[in-house]
Scaffold this motif. Structure first.
Motif, PDB file in Angstrom:
ATOM      1  N   HIS A 250      67.569  48.211  31.219  1.00  0.00           N
ATOM      2  CA  HIS A 250      66.935  47.033  31.062  1.00  0.00           C
ATOM      3  C   HIS A 250      65.594  48.239  31.265  1.00  0.00           C
ATOM      4  N   VAL A 251      64.277  47.027  30.871  1.00  0.00           N
ATOM      5  CA  VAL A 251      62.498  48.124  31.214  1.00  0.00           C
ATOM      6  C   VAL A 251      61.968  46.291  31.652  1.00  0.00           C
ATOM      7  N   HIS A 252      61.258  46.239  32.579  1.00  0.00           N
ATOM      8  CA  HIS A 252      60.609  44.715  32.970  1.00  0.00           C
ATOM      9  C   HIS A 252      59.016  45.335  33.104  1.00  0.00           C
ATOM     10  N   ILE A 253      58.319  44.353  32.859  1.00  0.00           N
ATOM     11  CA  ILE A 253      57.331  44.848  32.315  1.00  0.00           C
ATOM     12  C   ILE A 253      56.128  43.453  32.715  1.00  0.00           C
ATOM     13  N   PHE A 254      55.020  43.724  33.886  1.00  0.00           N
ATOM     14  CA  PHE A 254      54.667  42.750  34.426  1.00  0.00           C
ATOM     15  C   PHE A 254      53.111  42.272  33.202  1.00  0.00           C
ATOM     16  N   ALA A 255      52.893  41.576  33.335  1.00  0.00           N
ATOM     17  CA  ALA A 255      51.676  41.205  32.262  1.00  0.00           C
ATOM     18  C   ALA A 255      50.542  39.883  33.816  1.00  0.00           C
ATOM     19  N   GLU A 256      49.998  39.796  34.495  1.00  0.00           N
ATOM     20  CA  GLU A 256      49.410  38.807  35.802  1.00  0.00           C
ATOM     21  C   GLU A 256      48.357  37.324  34.765  1.00  0.00           C
ATOM     22  N   VAL A 257      48.791  37.039  34.452  1.00  0.00           N
ATOM     23  CA  VAL A 257      47.466  36.405  33.483  1.00  0.00           C
ATOM     24  C   VAL A 257      47.100  35.532  33.410  1.00  0.00           C
ATOM     25  N   ASP A 258      45.895  35.040  33.574  1.00  0.00           N
ATOM     26  CA  ASP A 258      45.055  33.916  33.985  1.00  0.00           C
ATOM     27  C   ASP A 258      45.447  32.473  32.944  1.00  0.00           C
ATOM     28  N   MET A 259      45.508  32.001  33.477  1.00  0.00           N
ATOM     29  CA  MET A 259      45.407  30.191  33.039  1.00  0.00           C
ATOM     30  C   MET A 259      44.864  29.337  33.335  1.00  0.00           C
ATOM     31  N   HIS A 260      43.420  29.969  33.718  1.00  0.00           N
ATOM     32  CA  HIS A 260      42.626  28.529  33.460  1.00  0.00           C
ATOM     33  C   HIS A 260      42.114  28.194  32.273  1.00  0.00           C
ATOM     34  N   GLY A 261      42.861  29.205  31.120  1.00  0.00           N
ATOM     35  CA  GLY A 261      42.615  28.422  29.555  1.00  0.00           C
ATOM     36  C   GLY A 261      43.464  27.191  29.337  1.00  0.00           C
ATOM     37  N   ILE A 412      37.729  31.764  41.243  1.00  0.00           N
ATOM     38  CA  ILE A 412      39.378  31.269  41.122  1.00  0.00           C
ATOM     39  C   ILE A 412      39.491  31.044  40.278  1.00  0.00           C
ATOM     40  N   ARG A 413      41.041  31.808  40.041  1.00  0.00           N
ATOM     41  CA  ARG A 413      41.432  31.271  39.117  1.00  0.00           C
ATOM     42  C   ARG A 413      43.267  30.973  39.474  1.00  0.00           C
ATOM     43  N   PRO A 414      43.525  29.967  38.261  1.00  0.00           N
ATOM     44  CA  PRO A 414      45.622  30.189  38.447  1.00  0.00           C
ATOM     45  C   PRO A 414      46.005  31.284  37.671  1.00  0.00           C
ATOM     46  N   MET A 415      46.618  32.318  39.226  1.00  0.00           N
ATOM     47  CA  MET A 415      47.121  33.461  37.853  1.00  0.00           C
ATOM     48  C   MET A 415      49.155  33.678  38.223  1.00  0.00           C
ATOM     49  N   MET A 416      49.157  33.898  37.015  1.00  0.00           N
ATOM     50  CA  MET A 416      50.479  34.197  36.674  1.00  0.00           C
ATOM     51  C   MET A 416      51.265  34.966  36.343  1.00  0.00           C
ATOM     52  N   TYR A 417      52.183  35.476  37.382  1.00  0.00           N
ATOM     53  CA  TYR A 417      53.060  37.132  37.327  1.00  0.00           C
ATOM     54  C   TYR A 417      53.796  36.470  35.679  1.00  0.00           C
ATOM     55  N   LEU A 418      54.264  37.309  34.725  1.00  0.00           N
ATOM     56  CA  LEU A 418      54.974  36.745  33.812  1.00  0.00           C
ATOM     57  C   LEU A 418      55.703  37.962  33.077  1.00  0.00           C
ATOM     58  N   CYS A 419      56.398  38.535  33.637  1.00  0.00           N
ATOM     59  CA  CYS A 419      57.785  39.800  33.651  1.00  0.00           C
ATOM     60  C   CYS A 419      58.256  39.507  31.822  1.00  0.00           C
TER      61      CYS A 419
END
Lengths: 449, 208
Positions: A250-261, A412-419
């Motif tokens: 398994h390789v795990h990568i993360f993105a930080e996503v701005d869920m503002h839209g 200020i933004r609603p942020m989400m880590y997406l793995c």
């Protein structure tokens, strides 16, 4: 060529059967495996499938007749000109021949979590008058069966004398030590110690190896500890998780996503009276990104990668009734609202237990959303034989630096880590990263039709 | 073997569900599966079932909201209803052994009711599970595409007066019993369900 349709052997002790009725007529064309007739033995009725495609040349036994095994029931003409498979049966056959290996025939598709166990909607019937009742919990019932015990013979120490888990464990422990002494005495004769219960032949070779290995096959439990034997579902999940970790790097990568839209679209929908959660947006974005990154929408079959034509996203949702993984068929063709409605529908039907197994299998990619609170990010395990899975983290408002009119600004933004986990046997870093980046891009664009 | 608890399901609806599972099992898309459920009040007549074994008129039953269904299984008449645990094992038989399968269901149910303090047994020539001379579970199995369907019905807290309105399985003078009747205590359906699921998991392996 004429071939015989014979009365099959339906078991070692079954010597004959009664023809109940014919499902085809002489002269009729039949497909291979199409039911030809029903036979009855004792209380078991069985449909006999056609051994081959062809035309029924002759029916030799009338309904009501008793026939011994291997007797000829009918003659089948398999001449190609005679055989025209029945239309409804033919596609099934083609599928099996042309179907992608590992999709149709494999029994090791993604695990099918059972529909949740739900109590019947009707109120239970009133219990009969209580006299000297034995009340036991499901766990105790299961333990009793597993060890072949009669609970009425075990003194209960619970409320109203009910037999508790501890009582059963105590009873088993005393039995075990008695047996140990007994088997020590027998050891010189080379006889194995008798087991607490006669194991069924199929399980005896399998189960002991999987259970924790202690001298008595019983997990060590101190006073007050709780022993929860694995249910078949739990066992299946456990096996699947271990297998996935063992076969796939398994390789795990993360993105930080701005869920503002996305939050904007949600707010707008809410004004129109439509309640949308964040999950359908991620499903929708993933389906779009999968279409652009075919390697992520694939399964592994032996030493081949099968790029799946269709996009069927399996969504793991932890409901109050347990983990469910319904599959959204052709996810890429669904609108956001359709995805949302389908998830609601699954949720509603999960409560009544009316979800069919095919709605829980055949996924080509998975998304998991393990609850909202306290889950900043996590590293999911791939749902074999798929090659990728996305995991939503908690959405948290955070100060972030963005570009406003060419100037860096803190907002200020609603942020989400997406793995994203991917199978490194099959997917290289560039493709994996490209996929996750694309999902993020779609979510941040907030452009949902 | 997977176990699925369906709650209360009408007889016809349950039959459709069984066939849906059966098709998937025949295509080897799902593992062997035990469907566990209860039915609302219903009398079912097998293909050879004689309506004379129904001792009450259909009209009387209809007025009580109880249906009578003619079904494509073997066997005569039986009753299903609340307090009765119904199990439909969907099991692929690569090398069919129907006798062994029925005996295995009997063995599983004997194991399960033993946990509740009910000794039970087989009676040679009469399919089912018997506590003494009274029937505690009935069994009727069908096979299609080499996959089993139909199955068993175990009386847990069943209203036994419902059986007095029929000649049970066409056998005059045979009576039904239940776990509650045998022990004077009413076990929770959930507990029986778990015991039966565990017992079937052990006994119904190895037919594929």
């Amino acid at each position: 060529m004429l071939i015989d349709v014979v009365m099959p052997q339906l078991g070692e002790s079954v010597v004959e059967g009664v023809v109940v009725k014919w499902l085809v007529e002489a002269g009729e064309s039949v497909a291979k495996d199409q039911p030809l007739l029903e036979i009855s033995t004792d209380k078991v009725d069985a449909e006999i499938p056609s051994p081959s495609a062809g035309r029924v040349a002759q029916i030799l036994v009338k309904p009501g007749e008793t026939v011994p095994i291997r007797a000829v029931l009918a003659k089948l003409d398999t001449d190609p000109s005679a055989s025209r498979p029945a239309p409804e049966a033919a596609p099934k056959w083609d599928e099996e021949i042309e179907g992608v290996p590992g999709h149709m025939a494999r029994t090791s598709e993604p695990p099918i979590p059972a529909p949740p166990r739900v109590e019947p909607s009707a109120p239970p019937p009133p219990p009969p008058p209580t006299t000297g009742r034995i009340r036991i919990t499901p766990v105790v019932a299961r333990m009793a069966v597993e060890h072949g015990l009669d609970l009425s013979k075990i003194p209960g120490t619970g409320i109203d004398g009910r037999v508790t888990r501890k009582d059963v464990e105590g009873y088993l422990a005393s039995e075990a030590s008695a047996k140990e002494a007994h088997s020590a005495a027998e050891a010189s004769e080379g006889k194995p110690a008798p087991k607490a219960a006669p194991p069924s032949s199929a399980l005896s070779s399998e189960v002991p190896a999987k259970k924790p290995k202690t001298s008595e096959g019983k997990p060590p439990a101190a006073e007050g500890d709780q022993v929860i034997p694995w249910t078949p579902i739990r066992k299946k999940i456990a096996e699947h998780m271990v297998r996935s970790k063992q076969t796939t790097p398994h390789v795990h990568i993360f993105a930080e996503v701005d869920m503002h839209g996305v939050a904007g679209v949600r707010a707008k929908a809410k004004k129109e009276g439509v309640n949308l959660t964040y999950l359908p947006f991620v499903i929708h974005a993933a389906a779009k990104a999968l279409r652009e990154t075919p390697i992520m929408n694939a399964t592994v079959s032996g030493e081949s990668t099968v790029l799946k034509k269709d996009i069927h996203i399996a969504v793991a949702v932890d409901t109050s009734k347990g983990l469910l993984v319904p599959v959204l068929r052709h996810t890429d063709r669904m609108s956001l609202k359709e995805i949302s409605a389908a998830m609601d529908d699954f949720g509603a039907r999960a409560k009544s237990g009316r979800i069919l197994p095919d709605e829980l299998s055949g996924g080509t990619f998975s998304i998991t959303n393990p609850g909202i609170k306290g889950n900043l990010f996590g590293t999911p395990i791939i749902n074999q034989p798929q090659v990728g899975i996305l995991r939503l983290g908690q959405i948290v408002k955070r100060p972030v630096v963005i570009d406003v009119d060419g100037e860096d600004s803190i907002v200020i933004r609603p942020m989400m880590y997406l793995c994203c986990a991917y199978d490194h046997r099959v997917i290289d870093g560039v493709a994996g990263n490209a996929f996750l980046y694309r999902v993020r891009e779609i979510l941040e664009a907030g452009d949902f039709p | 073997m997977d176990t699925v608890w369906l709650g209360e399901v009408a007889y016809r609806e349950a039959l459709d569900l069984q066939l849906a599972y059966l098709d998937r099992r025949a295509a080897r898309r799902i593992p062997d599966t035990l469907l566990l459920l209860t039915h609302p009040h219903v009398y079912t007549l097998g293909r050879g079932g004689d309506e004379a074994n129904l001792l009450v008129s259909r009209e009387t039953l209809a007025s009580e909201g109880i249906s009578v269904e003619r079904v494509g299984r073997g066997g005569d008449i039986t009753y299903h209803g609340p307090g009765q645990l119904v199990g439909y094992p969907i099991v692929l038989m690569e090398k069919p052994d129907v006798h062994k399968f029925v005996r295995s269901i009997e063995a599983a149910l004997i194991d399960a009711v033993r946990a509740f303090g009910v000794p039970s047994r087989r009676i040679e020539g009469l399919t089912g599970v018997w506590a003494g001379e009274r029937k505690i579970a009935s069994i009727g199995v069908g096979i299609r595409k080499w996959v089993t369907y139909h199955g068993f019905a175990l009386n847990v807290t069943t209203d036994l007066s419902m059986f007095r309105r029929i000649h049970l399985c066409g056998l005059k003078g045979r009576e039904a019993t239940s776990i509650a009747e045998e022990t004077g205590s009413a076990p929770a359906m959930e507990a029986v369900r778990e015991a039966v699921a565990a017992a079937c998991g052990r006994r119904l392996e190895g037919f594929a």
